[in-house]
Motif scaffolding. Structure first.
Motif, short mmCIF file in Angstrom:
data_model
loop_
_atom_site.label_atom_id
_atom_site.label_comp_id
_atom_site.label_asym_id
_atom_site.label_seq_id
_atom_site.Cartn_x
_atom_site.Cartn_y
_atom_site.Cartn_z
N SER A 107 -37.53 -8.99 -30.28
CA SER A 107 -38.29 -9.45 -29.11
C SER A 107 -38.38 -10.97 -29.08
N ASN A 130 -40.70 -5.93 -22.12
CA ASN A 130 -40.74 -4.58 -22.69
C ASN A 130 -39.38 -3.90 -22.56
N PRO A 169 -36.20 -2.34 -23.42
CA PRO A 169 -35.62 -1.92 -24.70
C PRO A 169 -34.23 -2.50 -24.92
N GLY A 180 -36.88 -5.15 -26.56
CA GLY A 180 -37.99 -4.21 -26.66
C GLY A 180 -37.62 -2.98 -27.46
N THR A 181 -38.48 -1.95 -27.39
CA THR A 181 -38.23 -0.70 -28.13
C THR A 181 -38.32 0.50 -27.19
N ASP A 234 -44.25 -0.31 -25.22
CA ASP A 234 -44.50 -1.43 -26.13
C ASP A 234 -44.23 -2.74 -25.42
N VAL A 235 -45.30 -3.45 -25.10
CA VAL A 235 -45.19 -4.73 -24.39
C VAL A 235 -45.42 -5.85 -25.39
N THR A 236 -44.46 -6.77 -25.47
CA THR A 236 -44.52 -7.85 -26.44
C THR A 236 -44.75 -9.18 -25.72
N ARG A 283 -47.58 -7.36 -30.10
CA ARG A 283 -47.07 -6.21 -29.38
C ARG A 283 -48.17 -5.16 -29.29
N ARG A 328 -39.62 -1.71 -16.16
CA ARG A 328 -38.84 -2.36 -17.21
C ARG A 328 -38.79 -3.86 -16.94
#
Lengths: 577, 636
Positions: free
Chosen positions: A67, A88, A90, A94-95, A99-101, A119, A146
């Protein structure tokens, strides 16, 4: 730096990450972050190498660096004080979408010295079902909003809120994330440029080098060689043509003080959501290594330098756009961890137990204006005797046969756990004078989260006071642990009655394949999902492992989670069921 | 004469109202023996009028798993809540780091029919027949879902079991707040500790005209009350020290401070604001979340006995291994070979070379140096690393809570606290270090001077609807005053007359007095009410005096406010205190002298290190105040 200066700097940096994590947890709004601690905070060097991390769940362990790398690239030369980057996506650092970083540059005297990042798991970011992990998603567009790395500001916050079924919660959680990074940036600035100027940017590189030395020291004590293991994911969606297993294959190779995890031969990504991006796979590798080698090895970028992960692009462990990835974090990660442990058990048999439940039993429920997300614990695998001090690893002995056992109900012979060993053992040492197999071992714990998650439950009283649901039963599932001289822990039985019409998504695994036993132990029981229409036992129907369905007020959802595998021969001197 | 007695792991400390102190070796098998011998050492023939006691008997019974055989009675379908706990594991990475074994095994979990809903209304009536308990049951815990909202079902079950002769702890009495696991484990721990604590405390009855015991909330209760709720005694000793440290700092001109108690195996720090130690509603003891009114003491596992060495990556690690009391640091000469923080303090000259430890004789400086040399570590380096760990602990209770350490004093006590305090104060820019009088026996001083106290908590069922909140708080305040006034175990003693007037205490409404407390001072009883609040949707509460002060408190702790978001009240708390007739300032002021660093000040019960650039000055209050030589010498 002297050994003492290094230790002092690490303590202070770790303090910063912990403080960021505390602010995040205290100030966040969604129960996921506060009660369940589904969040992490970390400090990175100016180049984007992780220095310290305060992670509350292991799946964030190896995935934060991706990230930060994406954020640094996105920001380019526009990095300036207070320039938060949020993401976020992926496929861009992201993943999974939840999961928001948030990544924030740290400046001291006009110079970029570090990055602060945190995160948090947001309970809902839109998509076709509440909770943004629809079990029937086949491409990522169905899973919700996204966001590639972009500058964060009020407009972006409004976009997040507008996409969510719970907009107020999103706004509160984002405010908490900003607060955590702002605080982290202030603390780092105090630390890197204190009045006496004793800590420089160059000192931060020493922290990274230290992590590398710790990992190399631990790896160097292992025998050289190559070991294989494989296991399976039972399905990748609810449709009949998705109820097909996928193999995860791994070869672990130790050479000197370096190690390679090669997933070549693993199944391809599928039209379902059981796909993990590579960052998730790296997290599972990092977790397994730390838990087997030495839990005190620091979680920093240096520690991962001797570790190579080969994850074939387009496979289920390195999914590419437009794969849906909702269950990658929560289910693929669990199986990657199992496969890593299965391989490492052959290298260090005294330090690895039988398979744990191997799933997070994700339960997402949405009603009128509310979303609830829970993961339900299960059984831990039975374990060898405690090694005691973690500074005394006992490397493997040649000739010890670690028999994996597993019953695959549907007869997919190719997907049974298998292990193999080749290569030359050049560095065999045995620091343990006691044959670890002569003791009974330690039974697995019951009703506990294992491997890649560690989120707390939602107390029944809190759940019932927040949502129109009633818990009818919440007990351990007697007899579900695999037999062994150290039996596996038991899963959980939970009956949940909904008091209004709701939409439910279930994302579970180990409903077909059992958590494997080890060293002669038996496998644990598979999990089961049931629907009791109107709460009527007589009309109970078995649900698939993954599904999205509508429930009517009064319906009861019953979940029985898997037991852990047993460790050691159950018929031996210490045998027990 | 009044005496304060604190039982520690190694020594039992006694302080008399005339300021005399003594230390006698603790007697773990029969802790009361050391209490009696210590008291008779000081008082010779006289029986004290009051014995105020900090005890480890509850803590040790829990740590050593020497409590009663407890049967848990809970709702049908929920027998295993006590084992599932919150479903998380203590360590992310260590597969052998297990949760503590439940205090109730599977054969002693009994389910009963009956169920309440989330508003306290009845969903299914409670079973008519009393449950059948295992024959070896010694104590019973009853914990039913939502009983914090309506205790009727729990009362029915508990009364039937009491009628059958069982010793019953009911959750609505022990911990009437939501979250069933925490309430269950607190109630079970109470049942588990009752028999052992009751017999110990009753055994002390003759040791004084009146015997009171210290709670985790730093207040004294009559021994019968302590025996009834022994789970409230789990942090008895540390609470006394913090209370006396807070008072010493206030008397020295520092109402805002962090207390710093560095012992052999662990270090306790606690934030003090306005002279009052920060309260906590829950503390972890032996891995169990014990939900009782306590002080918000933050503990780290490092102290004088922590072992130092180079780790495989070339960093100097101090702890987590500890030499403990046996073999102890290398300098004890009891067989320890690993270098500890105490060895480093001795070699660095912070502990004088001729220092003696009671029962051990002179410390062996050569052995300490050999141990450090063998491990390849320098004394000053070991000290700097352990100080960094202490710095993080102090940070966690100050900076991390939005409190600027530069306006705080660090109050140092315990065996090693005054040896390390100045470096920590330096690193955090703290204003001063305060070493209270009798710093080596401070927990006993805290017991001697603690108020009588009673705490109550009630779930507020209204949530964001605050209608009737003031009345509910006032009614709880009246209730807690009445409880403070209930007859003590002995009908004599100086406190009784004042207590008799407690019924006349006027109780204010929340917030009326401003600040963080509401005080009615009639009859010497002080009543404080507070609210556990959060923004609607949050699950972490902040304790405030009234709803209006919540946003500012949230801003301070969490960095932002949410105007327009409803504020939810989760619980109301009330505390009644009756001040002790004796304050720490009433004790004779010891003779202390000033010093300019670098200097070592050796006192009968503690050793103080004054580094270069610091000076130490005795205050009229009896405390030694350490400040930087380039800073103003006194705040006032």
């Amino acid at each position: 730096m002297t050994p003492a200066e290094l230790a002092v700097l690490i303590a202070r940096l770790t303090g910063v990450a912990h403080e960021m994590g505390e602010v995040l947890r205290r100030a966040a709004f969604s129960p996921n972050i506060k009660e369940r601690a589904d969040c992490s905070a970390a400090v990175f060097s100016a180049e984007g190498t992780m220095l310290v991390q305060a992670e509350h769940i292991p799946v964030h362990l190896g995935s934060m660096p991706a990230s930060v790398a994406a954020a640094i690239e996105a920001l380019g030369t526009d990095a300036e004080p207070g320039a938060h980057v949020i993401l976020n996506d992926p496929f861009a650092g992201g993943t999974h979408l939840n999961d928001v970083t948030l990544v924030t540059p740290v400046f001291v005297a006009g110079k970029l010295v570090a990055w602060a990042a945190n995160r948090a798991h947001h309970a809902d970011l839109g998509g076709s079902a509440p909770g943004s992990m629809p079990a029937d998603a086949t491409e990522i567009q169905q899973e919700g909003l996204r966001v590639p790395p972009v500058r964060f500001g009020p407009a972006v916050a409004e976009m997040f809120a507008a996409s969510s079924r719970t907009p107020l919660e999103r706004a509160g959680d984002l405010a908490a994330q900003v607060g955590a990074n702002d605080l982290g940036a202030r603390r780092i600035a105090e630390l890197v440029d204190p009045v006496d100027g004793s800590t420089s940017v160059a000192d931060l590189a020493e922290v990274v080098a230290y992590g590398e030395r710790r990992m190399r020291a631990a790896l160097g004590a292992l025998p050289d060689g190559s070991w294989t293991f494989q296991d399976r994911l039972d399905s990748f969606g609810p449709a009949p043509d998705q109820q097909v297993p996928t193999a995860i294959r791994l070869r672990v190779t130790v050479e000197g003080d370096a190690i390679t995890f090669d997933f070549t031969g693993t199944g391809l990504q599928r039209r379902g959501n059981v796909n993990a991006v590579e960052a998730v796979t790296v997290s599972a590798v990092a977790w397994a290594l730390r838990s087997v080698l030495d839990p005190t090895i620091p979680a920093n970028g240096g520690a991962m330098r001797p570790v190579t992960v080969v994850a074939p692009p387009g496979s289920v462990v390195a999914a590419e756009f437009p794969a849906a990835v909702g269950a990658g974090n929560v289910e693929v990660s669990q199986r990657v961890a199992d496969v890593c442990l299965g391989a490492l058990a052959q290298v260090l048999p005294a330090r690895v137990g039988a398979a744990s439940q191997g799933t997070m039993n994700n339960l997402l429920i949405g009603g009128d204006g509310w979303v609830s997300y829970e993961t339900i614990a299960g059984g831990q695998g039975g374990r060898p005797p405690s090694p005691g001090s973690s500074s005394d690893p006992a490397p493997g002995q040649p000739g010890i046969h670690t028999a994996m056992t597993n019953t695959v109900k549907e007869g997919h012979q190719w997907a049974e756990p298998r292990h193999g060993q080749s290569g030359v053992h050049t560095a065999m040492t045995n620091t343990s004078q006691v044959d670890y197999r002569s003791a009974a071992g330690v039974p697995g714990q019951s009703g506990i989260h294992t491997c890649m998650t560690n989120t707390k439950n939602t107390p029944t009283e809190a759940l019932e006071r927040s949502f129109p649901m009633r818990v009818l039963r919440y007990r351990l599932r007697r007899g579900s642990g695999g037999a062994g001289s150290a039996p596996g822990g038991e899963g959980i039985e939970r009956d949940l009655q909904v008091l209004e019409d709701v939409t439910v998504s279930l994302i579970t695994e180990r409903r077909v394949s059992q958590p494997w036993g080890l060293a002669g132990g038996e496998p644990g029981a598979v999990g089961e999902n049931w629907l009791l229409p109107g709460g009527d036992e007589a009309r109970a129907e078995r649900l698939p492992d993954k599904c999205t369905l509508r429930l009517k007020a009064g319906d009861v959802l019953r979940m029985l989670t898997p037991g852990g595998g047993g460790w050691g021969d159950p018929t031996g001197e210490h045998g027990a069921h | 004469m009044r005496v304060g007695v604190d039982t520690g792991g190694t020594f039992t400390d006694v302080v008399a109202a005339d300021g005399r102190i003594t230390k006698v070796p603790s007697t773990p098998r029969d802790p009361g023996a050391a209490v009696r011998s210590g008291v008779s050492d000081l008082l010779t023939s006289a029986v004290p009028e009051l014995l105020a006691h900090g005890t480890t008997v509850a803590t040790n019974a829990l740590l050593e798993r020497k409590g009663a055989v407890v049967t848990l009675v809970t709702n049908r379908g929920f027998a295993d809540v006590i084992e599932i706990a919150r479903q998380d594991r203590p360590s992310l990475y260590d597969p052998w780091a297990d949760r503590p074994r439940p205090l109730v095994d599977r054969g002693h979990r009994v389910e009963v029919g009956g169920r309440l809903g989330p508003d306290g209304s009845e969903v299914e009536p409670v079973d008519g027949d009393p449950p059948i308990l295992p024959a070896d049951t010694e104590a019973v815990a009853v914990c039913l879902l939502h009983s914090d909202l309506d205790p009727t079902h729990e009362r029915v079950v508990a009364e039937r079991l009491v009628d059958l002769g069982f010793d019953v702890s009911a959750s609505h009495e022990v911990s009437p707040q939501f979250r069933e696991y925490e309430r269950t484990v607190t109630t079970v721990a109470n049942a588990y500790l009752r028999p052992v604590c009751r017999s110990y405390l009753r055994g002390l009855r003759g040791a004084a005209d009146e015997v009171m015991v210290m709670t985790s909330a730093a207040g004294l209760v009559p021994i019968d009350e302590g025996a009834d709720i022994p789970v409230s005694l789990l942090l008895s000793g540390p609470a006394g020290g913090v209370l006396a440290a807070a008072e010493a700092a206030r008397a020295a001109g520092w109402p805002d401070a962090v207390t710093f108690d560095m012992g052999g195996t662990s270090t306790d720090v606690c934030l003090v604001l306005g002279g009052v130690p920060e309260p906590a509603g829950e503390r972890s003891v032996a891995g169990f979340p014990i939900r009782m009114p306590s002080l918000d003491i933050h503990t780290i596992g490092a102290g004088g006995g922590s072992i130092a060495g180079l780790d495989p990556g070339g960093a100097l690690a101090v702890g987590p291994r500890s030499a403990g009391a046996v073999p102890g640091p290398a300098c004890y000469g009891l067989g320890g070979v690993d270098p500890t923080v105490t060895d480093a303090d001795l070699v660095a000259g912070r502990i004088p070379a001729d220092a003696e430890l009671p029962g051990l004789g002179r410390l062996d400086r050569g052995a300490a140096r050999d141990a450090l040399d063998a491990a390849g570590v320098a004394a000053e380096d070991v000290i700097s690393v352990v100080d960094a760990a202490m710095e993080q602990a102090v940070r966690a209770v100050s900076v991390a809570r939005g409190v600027d350490p530069s306006r705080l004093a660090l109050v140092a006590f315990g065996g090693a606290g005054p040896l390390h305090a100045c470096a920590i104060a330096d690193a955090l820019g703290m204003a001063a270090v305060v070493v209270p009088a009798r710093a080596g026996v401070l927990s006993a001083v805290g017991c001697l001077t603690a108020p009588r106290q009673h705490d109550l908590v009630r779930t507020w069922p209204g949530g964001t609807d605050h209608t009737g909140l003031e009345e509910a708080a006032a009614s709880l305040a009246a209730e807690v005053v009445a409880l403070l006034g209930r007859p003590a175990s002995r009908a004599a003693g100086p406190g009784r007359r004042v207590l008799a007037e407690a019924d006349e205490v006027g109780v204010g409404k929340p917030g009326a007095g401003g600040g963080d407390s509401v005080e009615g001072t009639g009859g010497g009883v002080e009543v404080t009410t507070s609210l556990e609040c959060r923004y609607q949707g949050q699950s972490h509460e902040i304790r405030v005096s009234d709803v209006d002060s919540f946003p500012a408190a949230h801003e301070q702790r969490n960095g932002y406010v949410r105007p327009g978001t409803p504020i939810e009240v989760v619980a109301i708390r009330a505390t009644a205190r009756l001040r002790a007739p004796l304050a720490p300032a009433d004790l004779p002021v010891p003779d202390r002298s000033a010093a300019v660093g670098p200097a070592v000040i050796v006192e009968p019960d503690c050793t103080v290190w004054v580094p270069d650039g610091w000076r130490a000055d005795p205050q009229p209050s009896g405390a030694l105040v350490l400040t930087r030589t380039d800073a103003p010498r006194s705040r006032s």
